[in-house]
Design a protein around this motif. Structure first.
Motif, PDB file in Angstrom:
ATOM      1  N   ASN A 185       0.810  -1.236   0.000  1.00 31.54           N
ATOM      2  CA  ASN A 185       0.000   0.000   0.000  1.00 31.54           C
ATOM      3  C   ASN A 185       0.834   1.272   0.000  1.00 31.54           C
ATOM      4  N   GLU A 186       1.758   1.356  -0.944  1.00 29.14           N
ATOM      5  CA  GLU A 186       2.507   2.606  -1.079  1.00 29.14           C
ATOM      6  C   GLU A 186       1.586   3.711  -1.560  1.00 29.14           C
ATOM      7  N   GLU A 187       0.652   3.357  -2.462  1.00 29.16           N
ATOM      8  CA  GLU A 187      -0.168   4.390  -3.111  1.00 29.16           C
ATOM      9  C   GLU A 187      -1.221   4.992  -2.190  1.00 29.16           C
ATOM     10  N   GLY A 188      -1.678   4.210  -1.235  1.00 28.98           N
ATOM     11  CA  GLY A 188      -2.772   4.728  -0.397  1.00 28.98           C
ATOM     12  C   GLY A 188      -4.038   4.956  -1.185  1.00 28.98           C
ATOM     13  N   ALA A 189      -4.159   4.277  -2.330  1.00 25.35           N
ATOM     14  CA  ALA A 189      -5.306   4.527  -3.216  1.00 25.35           C
ATOM     15  C   ALA A 189      -6.504   3.662  -2.842  1.00 25.35           C
ATOM     16  N   ARG A 190      -6.244   2.537  -2.171  1.00 25.78           N
ATOM     17  CA  ARG A 190      -7.369   1.712  -1.710  1.00 25.78           C
ATOM     18  C   ARG A 190      -7.628   1.971  -0.228  1.00 25.78           C
ATOM     19  N   GLY A 193      -3.860   6.469   3.073  1.00 20.33           N
ATOM     20  CA  GLY A 193      -2.582   6.573   3.778  1.00 20.33           C
ATOM     21  C   GLY A 193      -1.462   6.071   2.891  1.00 20.33           C
ATOM     22  N   ALA A 194      -0.809   7.003   2.178  1.00 18.44           N
ATOM     23  CA  ALA A 194       0.249   6.590   1.262  1.00 18.44           C
ATOM     24  C   ALA A 194       1.476   6.130   2.044  1.00 18.44           C
ATOM     25  N   THR A 213      -4.554  16.101   7.964  1.00 14.07           N
ATOM     26  CA  THR A 213      -4.893  14.679   7.886  1.00 14.07           C
ATOM     27  C   THR A 213      -3.678  13.775   7.773  1.00 14.07           C
ATOM     28  N   TRP A 214      -2.588  14.267   7.213  1.00  6.69           N
ATOM     29  CA  TRP A 214      -1.455  13.369   6.925  1.00  6.69           C
ATOM     30  C   TRP A 214      -0.226  14.200   6.694  1.00  6.69           C
ATOM     31  N   ASP A 215       0.917  13.689   7.081  1.00 12.89           N
ATOM     32  CA  ASP A 215       2.128  14.397   6.691  1.00 12.89           C
ATOM     33  C   ASP A 215       3.312  13.455   6.624  1.00 12.89           C
TER      34      ASP A 215
END
Lengths: 428, 428
Positions: free
Chosen positions: A132-137, A140-141, A332-334
């Motif tokens: 899950n590098e992409e975080g597309a599903r 969270g990349a 949300t994310w960093d």
């Protein structure tokens, strides 16, 4: 040195890359794009294939609690951790054949080359497929490398708990596809000597400068903010223009300000990639709009500065509009800025110099996030970039030439062997 | 005259309206909102109930090919068509209890009052429930009254062929819920003497002016346009700010221009209610954005003028941005301006005058579309408006007081009886 004699097999690398993409996740022709969402059927199938290939090359396979695959080719030293070559096999919903995939396929080609030539390395050499590098599903990349590094703000249990659009929880999905491993997802239990990653640039710089190789020295800092604009719903026909509290009009002004502020201040890049409205009626004044701002700058301080400038612009828009709409901002994310390790940078630099000469290479900062950003926090890390045609990525038209793919794989092999020699010589 | 002696039953009207809303389509408490999409289970149930009620009052029921229900209470004249009271029982996905529903419930209350008092009218008196006024399930507002009038650009077969989000075709759904009738949906086969409609204003004017009744003399013209903006997808981190072709940034500028142009020119109202992006990735520069513009003005000429001004603004934005994005505009739907009939306007006006006095009433133009806009093209038509609290509609907070609901129903009854007397007297 050994590296100068070993050559990766360009044809085999490119054939394997293309045929596995065609088999698992290809979009319908004539597109050459990919949809291989993490832990999907297609991702499971390519993982199963990868594991079988690596076993055939004599590797030991470890799968950790986040589904990260570590395929380790033993070395002669028994007290050393593996020199890793990592990247990811998952893609965006409409992505290409190179982002992530090239890094894993090149690592496999390195293992094949070592195997074919019976090379005995000092350190074990590992291929790593990060989940899950992409975080597309699951949102969270760079999720699973983040957990492994223990530096991410989203720990194991929280990641397991994330859901895809169908409401499936990640832990359940990991179990369903057979990749909920028992190895702890923690670098302190399952560490690496160092981490190299070959990746496409995903930007236009190498092509524009006429270079073949980027030696990556750092990854820029990034932050995401979710913005929600609230207005007052009303009938599009009966509500007079003055006095409307139209959330979409306000959101439009804010989105424009995100672009204008980044362009004007030149502090970095800022993008609104996702927009959603509460309303789906064409005859209703929208009362709720959500969008996400993605801010990236070369340092964390610049990220803060650009965010501050953008929110200052927001505030003056809301004041001057004075139309009854309001907004809230949630971080949300960093991913903080990452500086790569001189040892790994040196191994890549020297290998690139040997392969293409100084004219064809440059030092680069990565503007995209990568699993290497997390590994760099707990082990020496660097990356190799090869050119992306027209700078396009996260798009079916993503393209990197077979020659550049092979060049990247050769530099990856050479960098790994160089690092291994330094370890063997007791220098590292 | 008879009308001055007959009084509708306010308690019965309001109780029936509330209890049928609670039974069929109410959103979860504490919301008092409704989701009664056309031809849904809830809509079928309330239709079945309505048909049974009207049969109990001695009405003949006709259902036409679009599911429009005509409940006709016979008159003494055998050569006259029915004086109709029509509106709709369907709602938006998050609508209220009054938009449309009040008009049908008030018509039922009129029939009940005539029945209780054994009134013999000259003309037959009809309640009409028009199918899919909202266009919220099957796209196309005022769909079935448009077919009946034969003046809509979407004829019967095309309407039957429209699909809801689940891909269900309207004709199949009409059949499934038992409302695919055999009566031709055509005013030439199933005509009306005239058409009255009680409706909530859905705007703030009555409340702001402190009036109780609006006598509606026309419906403004409206047009919808679908706009698609195309840009070039790219990675949000690696694509430099200059040179981006960001479709969302361009769309934001266009949406802002829609609002600013309508506000500045004062030609009418223009709203973007729906926006959609091709992308759902937070790390991707959007390459495709679609939105719909809803333009409404008091005359068709003004609609054309406002559209022209908006598209002129679009054109100058694209020229000055010069960022590689482009757009296309498609006209998707329109309802030309409607002028109501002096006879029906007079019947409503006189009845309102009697009920509340001149201080409490005004002439109004309807800014929302209504089934009456279509009926007015083929038979004398007018409408009565009662106030909407805070001007809110298409929203669970939509509210009209029981007193105003009753007042509207009383005026509806009186207008119908007035018109009937004129026919009986041979004046119409």
């Amino acid at each position: 040195m050994a590296s100068s004699k070993l050559k990766i097999n360009s044809g085999r690398l490119n054939d394997t890359l293309q045929s596995t993409c065609t088999s698992w996740g290809a979009l319908s022709a004539p597109s050459s794009g990919m949809c291989r969402l993490t832990l999907s059927r297609e991702d499971k199938d390519v993982r199963d294939w990868l594991v079988a290939e690596c076993k055939g090359l004599g590797c030991d396979i470890k799968v950790d609690q986040m589904g990260n695959i570590f395929a380790v080719r033993p070395g002669t030293a028994k007290d050393r951790r593996a020199i890793a070559m990592g990247s990811h096999l998952d893609t965006q919903p409409a992505g290409g054949r190179y982002d992530g995939i090239l890094g894993v396929q090149a690592a496999l080609e390195v293992l094949r080359t070592l195997h074919d030539n019976d090379v005995a390395t000092h350190c074990p050499i590992a291929l790593v497929d990060w989940t899950n590098e992409e975080g597309a599903r699951f949102p969270g990349a760079m999720m699973a490398s983040g957990v492994w590094s223990t530096k991410s703000s989203t720990p194991l249990e929280a990641c397991w708990d994330t859901q895809d659009k169908e409401g499936m929880r990640m832990k359940q999905v990991l179990e369903d596809v057979g990749y909920l491993g028992e190895t702890k997802c923690d670098y302190r239990d399952n560490g690496l000597e160092c981490h190299f990653e070959l990746h496409i640039e995903q930007g236009p710089i190498l092509e524009r400068e006429g270079k073949s190789v980027g030696v990556v020295t750092s990854v820029q800092g990034m932050k995401w903010f979710a913005v929600r604009v609230e207005g007052v719903e009303g009938h599009s026909g009966t509500t007079p223009m003055p006095g409307r509290s139209d959330a979409l009009v306000t959101a439009s002004r804010l989105i424009t300000a995100v672009r204008d502020t980044a362009l004007k201040t030149e502090l970095g890049v800022a993008t609104v990639g996702v927009i959603k409205s509460d309303t789906s009626s064409q005859a209703t004044i929208p009362a709720g709009i959500e969008f996400i701002i993605d801010i990236r700058c070369s340092t964390d301080e610049l990220v803060e500065q650009l965010a501050t400038e953008i929110f200052k612009a927001f505030s003056s828009i809301i004041t001057s509009e004075n139309n009854g709409t309001s907004y809230t901002i949630q971080r949300t994310w960093d991913l903080p800025e990452s500086r790569f390790h001189p040892r790994c940078i040196d191994a890549v630099w020297t290998s690139a110099l040997e392969a293409v000469g100084e004219d064809q290479m440059i030092d680069m900062k990565s503007r995209a996030g990568h699993d290497s950003a997390w590994t760099s926090r707990v082990c020496p890390t660097s990356m190799v970039f090869v050119p992306s045609k027209d700078g396009i990525s996260h798009n079916p038209n993503e393209y990197t030439s077979p020659e550049h793919c092979a060049l990247g794989a050769q530099i990856l092999l050479d960098a790994v062997l160089r690092y291994d020699e330094k370890v063997k010589a007791g220098e590292y």
